[in-house]
Design a protein around this motif. Structure first.
Motif, PDB file in Angstrom:
ATOM      1  N   ILE A 164      25.905  33.872   8.384  1.00  0.00           N
ATOM      2  CA  ILE A 164      25.893  35.315   8.148  1.00  0.00           C
ATOM      3  C   ILE A 164      27.094  35.978   8.804  1.00  0.00           C
ATOM      4  CG2 ILE A 164      24.617  37.445   8.609  1.00  0.00           C
ATOM      5  CD1 ILE A 164      22.036  35.812   8.350  1.00  0.00           C
ATOM      6  N   LEU A 165      27.490  35.481   9.974  1.00  0.00           N
ATOM      7  CA  LEU A 165      28.673  36.020  10.638  1.00  0.00           C
ATOM      8  C   LEU A 165      29.923  35.785   9.792  1.00  0.00           C
ATOM      9  CD1 LEU A 165      29.756  37.393  13.183  1.00  0.00           C
ATOM     10  CD2 LEU A 165      30.073  35.127  14.187  1.00  0.00           C
ATOM     11  N   LEU A 166      30.024  34.598   9.177  1.00  0.00           N
ATOM     12  CA  LEU A 166      31.163  34.290   8.314  1.00  0.00           C
ATOM     13  C   LEU A 166      31.181  35.199   7.095  1.00  0.00           C
ATOM     14  CD1 LEU A 166      33.561  32.544   7.390  1.00  0.00           C
ATOM     15  CD2 LEU A 166      31.901  30.937   6.414  1.00  0.00           C
ATOM     16  N   THR A 168      29.732  38.105   6.728  1.00  0.00           N
ATOM     17  CA  THR A 168      29.995  39.476   7.153  1.00  0.00           C
ATOM     18  C   THR A 168      31.481  39.688   7.417  1.00  0.00           C
ATOM     19  OG1 THR A 168      27.806  39.683   8.151  1.00  0.00           O
ATOM     20  CG2 THR A 168      29.490  41.204   8.922  1.00  0.00           C
ATOM     21  N   GLY A 169      32.108  38.699   8.053  1.00  0.00           N
ATOM     22  CA  GLY A 169      33.544  38.782   8.301  1.00  0.00           C
ATOM     23  C   GLY A 169      34.345  38.855   7.013  1.00  0.00           C
ATOM     24  N   ILE A 170      33.923  38.105   5.989  1.00  0.00           N
ATOM     25  CA  ILE A 170      34.618  38.142   4.702  1.00  0.00           C
ATOM     26  C   ILE A 170      34.483  39.518   4.063  1.00  0.00           C
ATOM     27  CG2 ILE A 170      34.591  37.238   2.340  1.00  0.00           C
ATOM     28  CD1 ILE A 170      33.924  34.521   3.491  1.00  0.00           C
ATOM     29  N   TYR A 171      33.278  40.097   4.111  1.00  0.00           N
ATOM     30  CA  TYR A 171      33.096  41.445   3.567  1.00  0.00           C
ATOM     31  C   TYR A 171      33.994  42.450   4.284  1.00  0.00           C
ATOM     32  CZ  TYR A 171      29.165  40.999   0.311  1.00  0.00           C
ATOM     33  OH  TYR A 171      28.374  40.723  -0.777  1.00  0.00           O
ATOM     34  N   VAL A 285      28.253  36.635  -0.821  1.00  0.00           N
ATOM     35  CA  VAL A 285      29.707  36.698  -1.002  1.00  0.00           C
ATOM     36  C   VAL A 285      30.345  35.319  -0.936  1.00  0.00           C
ATOM     37  CG1 VAL A 285      30.384  36.945   1.426  1.00  0.00           C
ATOM     38  CG2 VAL A 285      31.759  38.068  -0.357  1.00  0.00           C
ATOM     39  N   LEU A 286      29.657  34.361  -0.303  1.00  0.00           N
ATOM     40  CA  LEU A 286      30.200  33.008  -0.204  1.00  0.00           C
ATOM     41  C   LEU A 286      30.077  32.298  -1.548  1.00  0.00           C
ATOM     42  CD1 LEU A 286      28.638  31.967   3.226  1.00  0.00           C
ATOM     43  CD2 LEU A 286      30.934  32.840   2.787  1.00  0.00           C
TER      44      LEU A 286
END
Length: 353
Positions: A164-166, A168-171, A285-286
């Motif tokens: 989820i951190l990954l 969120t970072g992409i968003y 998003v992934l």
């Protein structure tokens, strides 16, 4: 000729293999969710829901559709008057595309073509409007998901926390890059290149993640000018943000609360349900499965169980919410998408070029 044919054949084989793997992941994720459900008991409980609860779920879903269409309505009417019917078709087609290709970035990248087909916007305007939608959507999602992580990070398992951190970072990165590109294309271009390089080094899925950065809108000087004009208008940005909040937070949270409490479950504090849902679904998003199918259900179920929702209720509630909030509009989007003549759009693009 044969060498070229072999190259095309190799690319097609790899594309097919990736698609098969993605659907296998989707099926596996669905199995992870499904095995936690006593389907006979769940079906019996859902069939005996109070009629008022059913009416409430349908009413909330109808309101959610209205807020969903409001987002494109705000953007398109910032350029010129556009009917709600047209904005509804634009939204539903893009929703459908998001669920036949690997990630939401694909649906956003095809948005200019859809806008060009349904409106009389030229390519400069279509790219600007689609880009502003991508930037605002990603920025709002990233900030909200980050807020959810800040509140609930200590209660999540380390594995899901990292995923989820990954996402969120992409968003956050995508939103910042697109909004920056509308103002400073040179700076955004350098940052996008670096982001693609960083994502490309992620084990196993690096190439697919780098593709997310590559799918970000490409602005010309003219389209950036239109972007800047629309993005500074409160009459465009505020209704869009309200529509986003209704579509992604308020109405899904009401639907989840209605079903969860009707089944005898609870979530505390209920006021944070809107933020929890955005955080839990951020993995879409992934580019792991088409539209995040399966993976979104698995992540949301894991998040809800970690936050105290009964394991036998969490997957049922999530599947109901995803069915009404995601799969229903995607299914409805098939109808206008089936009549979409992309060859005509591409031909008009070539004529303008």
């Amino acid at each position: 000729m044969s060498a070229g044919g072999d190259g095309d054949g190799g690319r097609n084989w790899r594309k097919t293999a990736i698609t098969v793997v993605q659907w296998a992941v989707a099926v596996g994720a669905f199995w992870y969710v499904a095995r936690q459900v006593d389907w006979d008991a769940a079906a019996a409980e859902l069939l005996t829901l109070d009629p008022l609860v059913v009416v409430g779920v349908l009413a909330v879903t109808a309101l959610e559709f209205g807020s969903r269409f409001t987002m494109w309505y705000a953007l398109l009417n910032g350029r010129e008057r556009t009917s709600l019917g047209t904005t509804a078709r634009v939204d539903l087609v893009i929703k459908f595309v998001n669920h036949v290709v690997p990630s939401k970035a694909s649906g956003h990248s095809v948005a200019p073509l859809v806008l060009r087909y349904y409106t009389d916007a030229d390519w400069t305007e279509a790219v600007s409007i689609a880009g502003l939608n991508t930037g605002l959507y990603a920025a709002l999602y990233g900030v909200t998901a980050l807020a959810g992580l800040a509140v609930f990070a200590t209660r999540l398992g380390s594995g899901w926390l990292l995923v989820i951190l990954l996402s969120t970072g992409i968003y956050l990165a995508a939103g910042a890059l697109v909004l920056l590109a509308g103002r400073r294309m040179d700076v955004a271009g350098r940052l996008a290149s670096r982001l693609a390089g960083v994502l490309g080094r992620v084990p196993r899925v690096g190439d697919r993640l780098a593709g997310v950065a590559g799918a970000l809108p490409s602005f010309t000087a003219d389209s950036a000018g239109v972007f800047r004009t629309l993005s500074t208008r409160p009459s465009v940005v505020i209704p869009y943000a309200l529509g986003w909040a209704g579509t992604l937070m308020v109405f899904p949270a009401l639907r989840v609360w209605l079903v969860l409490t009707a089944l005898g479950g609870s979530f505390s504090p209920a006021v944070l349900l809107p933020v929890v849902l955005v955080t839990a679904y951020s993995v879409t998003v992934l580019p792991l499965t088409p539209g995040g199918v399966g993976v979104a259900e698995a992540s949301a179920t894991a998040v809800f169980v970690s936050l105290g929702v009964a394991p036998e209720l969490a997957p049922v509630v999530i599947l109901v919410d995803r069915s009404f909030g995601v799969y229903l509009p995607a299914l409805l989007g098939w109808l206008p998408a089936a009549n979409l003549d992309m060859a005509d759009v591409l031909a008009r693009r070539g004529d303008e070029g």
